[in-house]
Design a protein around this motif. Structure first.
Motif, PDB file in Angstrom:
ATOM      1  N   GLU A 191      54.979 -12.090  31.843  1.00  0.00           N
ATOM      2  CA  GLU A 191      55.994 -12.475  30.869  1.00  0.00           C
ATOM      3  C   GLU A 191      55.643 -11.952  29.475  1.00  0.00           C
ATOM      4  N   LYS A 192      54.367 -12.017  29.136  1.00  0.00           N
ATOM      5  CA  LYS A 192      53.911 -11.536  27.831  1.00  0.00           C
ATOM      6  C   LYS A 192      54.006 -10.016  27.766  1.00  0.00           C
ATOM      7  N   VAL A 193      53.738  -9.332  28.873  1.00  0.00           N
ATOM      8  CA  VAL A 193      53.868  -7.877  28.928  1.00  0.00           C
ATOM      9  C   VAL A 193      55.311  -7.489  28.617  1.00  0.00           C
ATOM     10  N   SER A 194      56.252  -8.146  29.288  1.00  0.00           N
ATOM     11  CA  SER A 194      57.677  -7.868  29.058  1.00  0.00           C
ATOM     12  C   SER A 194      58.060  -8.115  27.607  1.00  0.00           C
ATOM     13  N   GLU A 195      57.580  -9.204  27.052  1.00  0.00           N
ATOM     14  CA  GLU A 195      57.871  -9.555  25.662  1.00  0.00           C
ATOM     15  C   GLU A 195      57.300  -8.505  24.704  1.00  0.00           C
ATOM     16  N   THR A 196      56.100  -8.020  24.994  1.00  0.00           N
ATOM     17  CA  THR A 196      55.457  -7.015  24.149  1.00  0.00           C
ATOM     18  C   THR A 196      56.238  -5.704  24.161  1.00  0.00           C
ATOM     19  N   VAL A 197      56.714  -5.295  25.333  1.00  0.00           N
ATOM     20  CA  VAL A 197      57.522  -4.082  25.431  1.00  0.00           C
ATOM     21  C   VAL A 197      58.788  -4.236  24.600  1.00  0.00           C
ATOM     22  N   LYS A 198      59.460  -5.351  24.768  1.00  0.00           N
ATOM     23  CA  LYS A 198      60.706  -5.613  24.030  1.00  0.00           C
ATOM     24  C   LYS A 198      60.456  -5.555  22.523  1.00  0.00           C
ATOM     25  N   GLU A 199      59.405  -6.213  22.075  1.00  0.00           N
ATOM     26  CA  GLU A 199      59.081  -6.236  20.644  1.00  0.00           C
ATOM     27  C   GLU A 199      58.756  -4.832  20.126  1.00  0.00           C
ATOM     28  N   THR A 200      58.008  -4.078  20.908  1.00  0.00           N
ATOM     29  CA  THR A 200      57.648  -2.711  20.515  1.00  0.00           C
ATOM     30  C   THR A 200      58.892  -1.854  20.336  1.00  0.00           C
ATOM     31  N   LEU A 201      59.781  -1.910  21.316  1.00  0.00           N
ATOM     32  CA  LEU A 201      60.998  -1.092  21.263  1.00  0.00           C
ATOM     33  C   LEU A 201      61.954  -1.558  20.171  1.00  0.00           C
ATOM     34  N   GLU A 202      62.101  -2.860  20.008  1.00  0.00           N
ATOM     35  CA  GLU A 202      62.993  -3.370  18.961  1.00  0.00           C
ATOM     36  C   GLU A 202      62.476  -3.034  17.573  1.00  0.00           C
TER      37      GLU A 202
ATOM     38  N   VAL B 237      71.766   1.221  20.605  1.00  0.00           N
ATOM     39  CA  VAL B 237      71.761   2.684  20.580  1.00  0.00           C
ATOM     40  C   VAL B 237      70.393   3.133  21.073  1.00  0.00           C
ATOM     41  N   LEU B 238      70.389   3.868  22.166  1.00  0.00           N
ATOM     42  CA  LEU B 238      69.121   4.301  22.745  1.00  0.00           C
ATOM     43  C   LEU B 238      68.546   5.492  21.985  1.00  0.00           C
ATOM     44  N   PRO B 239      67.228   5.512  21.832  1.00  0.00           N
ATOM     45  CA  PRO B 239      66.618   6.640  21.129  1.00  0.00           C
ATOM     46  C   PRO B 239      66.705   7.916  21.953  1.00  0.00           C
ATOM     47  N   LYS B 240      66.933   9.015  21.293  1.00  0.00           N
ATOM     48  CA  LYS B 240      66.926  10.329  21.930  1.00  0.00           C
ATOM     49  C   LYS B 240      65.525  10.915  21.799  1.00  0.00           C
ATOM     50  N   ARG B 241      65.174  11.762  22.740  1.00  0.00           N
ATOM     51  CA  ARG B 241      63.892  12.469  22.694  1.00  0.00           C
ATOM     52  C   ARG B 241      62.709  11.501  22.612  1.00  0.00           C
ATOM     53  N   TYR B 242      62.718  10.526  23.502  1.00  0.00           N
ATOM     54  CA  TYR B 242      61.653   9.526  23.526  1.00  0.00           C
ATOM     55  C   TYR B 242      61.241   9.229  24.961  1.00  0.00           C
ATOM     56  N   ILE B 243      59.936   9.177  25.190  1.00  0.00           N
ATOM     57  CA  ILE B 243      59.370   8.794  26.483  1.00  0.00           C
ATOM     58  C   ILE B 243      58.445   7.607  26.236  1.00  0.00           C
ATOM     59  N   PHE B 244      58.738   6.485  26.871  1.00  0.00           N
ATOM     60  CA  PHE B 244      57.870   5.313  26.736  1.00  0.00           C
ATOM     61  C   PHE B 244      56.654   5.511  27.632  1.00  0.00           C
TER      62      PHE B 244
ATOM     63  N   GLU C 253      51.309  -5.120  39.100  1.00  0.00           N
ATOM     64  CA  GLU C 253      52.548  -5.864  38.878  1.00  0.00           C
ATOM     65  C   GLU C 253      52.956  -5.815  37.409  1.00  0.00           C
ATOM     66  N   ASN C 254      51.968  -5.774  36.539  1.00  0.00           N
ATOM     67  CA  ASN C 254      52.278  -5.725  35.111  1.00  0.00           C
ATOM     68  C   ASN C 254      52.870  -4.378  34.716  1.00  0.00           C
ATOM     69  N   LEU C 255      52.488  -3.334  35.424  1.00  0.00           N
ATOM     70  CA  LEU C 255      53.118  -2.040  35.178  1.00  0.00           C
ATOM     71  C   LEU C 255      54.593  -2.107  35.564  1.00  0.00           C
ATOM     72  N   GLY C 256      54.881  -2.790  36.652  1.00  0.00           N
ATOM     73  CA  GLY C 256      56.271  -3.014  37.049  1.00  0.00           C
ATOM     74  C   GLY C 256      57.035  -3.781  35.987  1.00  0.00           C
ATOM     75  N   ALA C 257      56.366  -4.742  35.347  1.00  0.00           N
ATOM     76  CA  ALA C 257      57.010  -5.506  34.268  1.00  0.00           C
ATOM     77  C   ALA C 257      57.341  -4.596  33.089  1.00  0.00           C
ATOM     78  N   ILE C 258      56.496  -3.613  32.826  1.00  0.00           N
ATOM     79  CA  ILE C 258      56.774  -2.653  31.754  1.00  0.00           C
ATOM     80  C   ILE C 258      58.022  -1.850  32.086  1.00  0.00           C
ATOM     81  N   VAL C 259      58.067  -1.322  33.296  1.00  0.00           N
ATOM     82  CA  VAL C 259      59.220  -0.508  33.707  1.00  0.00           C
ATOM     83  C   VAL C 259      60.508  -1.324  33.611  1.00  0.00           C
ATOM     84  N   GLU C 260      60.484  -2.545  34.107  1.00  0.00           N
ATOM     85  CA  GLU C 260      61.675  -3.404  34.035  1.00  0.00           C
ATOM     86  C   GLU C 260      62.085  -3.673  32.592  1.00  0.00           C
ATOM     87  N   ALA C 261      61.116  -3.939  31.729  1.00  0.00           N
ATOM     88  CA  ALA C 261      61.428  -4.248  30.328  1.00  0.00           C
ATOM     89  C   ALA C 261      62.018  -3.033  29.616  1.00  0.00           C
ATOM     90  N   VAL C 262      61.519  -1.843  29.915  1.00  0.00           N
ATOM     91  CA  VAL C 262      62.070  -0.627  29.313  1.00  0.00           C
ATOM     92  C   VAL C 262      63.504  -0.423  29.798  1.00  0.00           C
TER      93      VAL C 262
END
Length: 124
Positions: free
Chosen positions: A70-81, A89-96, A109-118
């Motif tokens: 849950e914290k992994v997902s939250e961290t991804v969201k915060e990073t992207l926001e 509006v999605l960023p162009k020319r960006y690879i997470f 499983e936490n890597l899966g949480a990253i992919v889902e959050a992205v």
């Protein structure tokens, strides 16, 4: 420059590891993408690079994978926001990606949480 001349259609990525001062210089380089680590401001670097037609790859700290899913997902969201706003509006020319990959003791499983959050960020 030699590689770009010989293979102009192959994108090149540069990782200025321990050379944060080089980011500004990379705006005028033959590289197509700049890969950044978590110590750099993703939004700022992305704006600089896309202004000159380059892209950015990065930059979540891999240590975040030691947190609960849950914290992994939250961290991804915060990073992207923080870098790109609310996701409307999605960023162009960006690879997470992670700043430097996974360690063997990290929960896949936490890597899966990253992919889902992205992906969730991109669905807004």
């Amino acid at each position: 420059e030699i590689v770009k001349k010989e293979c102009p259609d192959i994108p090149m990525i540069c990782l200025p590891k321990n050379a944060h001062f080089a980011v500004d210089y990379l705006t005028d380089s033959p590289y197509d993408m700049v890969s950044i680590d978590p110590t750099l401001d993703l939004g700022e670097v992305h704006r600089k690079m896309t202004a000159v037609g380059k892209g950015v790859q990065g930059n979540m700290a891999p240590t975040a994978l030691y947190a609960p899913k849950e914290k992994v997902s939250e961290t991804v969201k915060e990073t992207l926001e923080e870098a790109f706003g609310d996701g409307s509006v999605l960023p162009k020319r960006y690879i997470f990606n992670l700043g430097s990959g996974m360690n063997p003791d990290m929960d896949p499983e936490n890597l899966g949480a990253i992919v889902e959050a992205v992906h969730d960020f991109g669905k807004k």
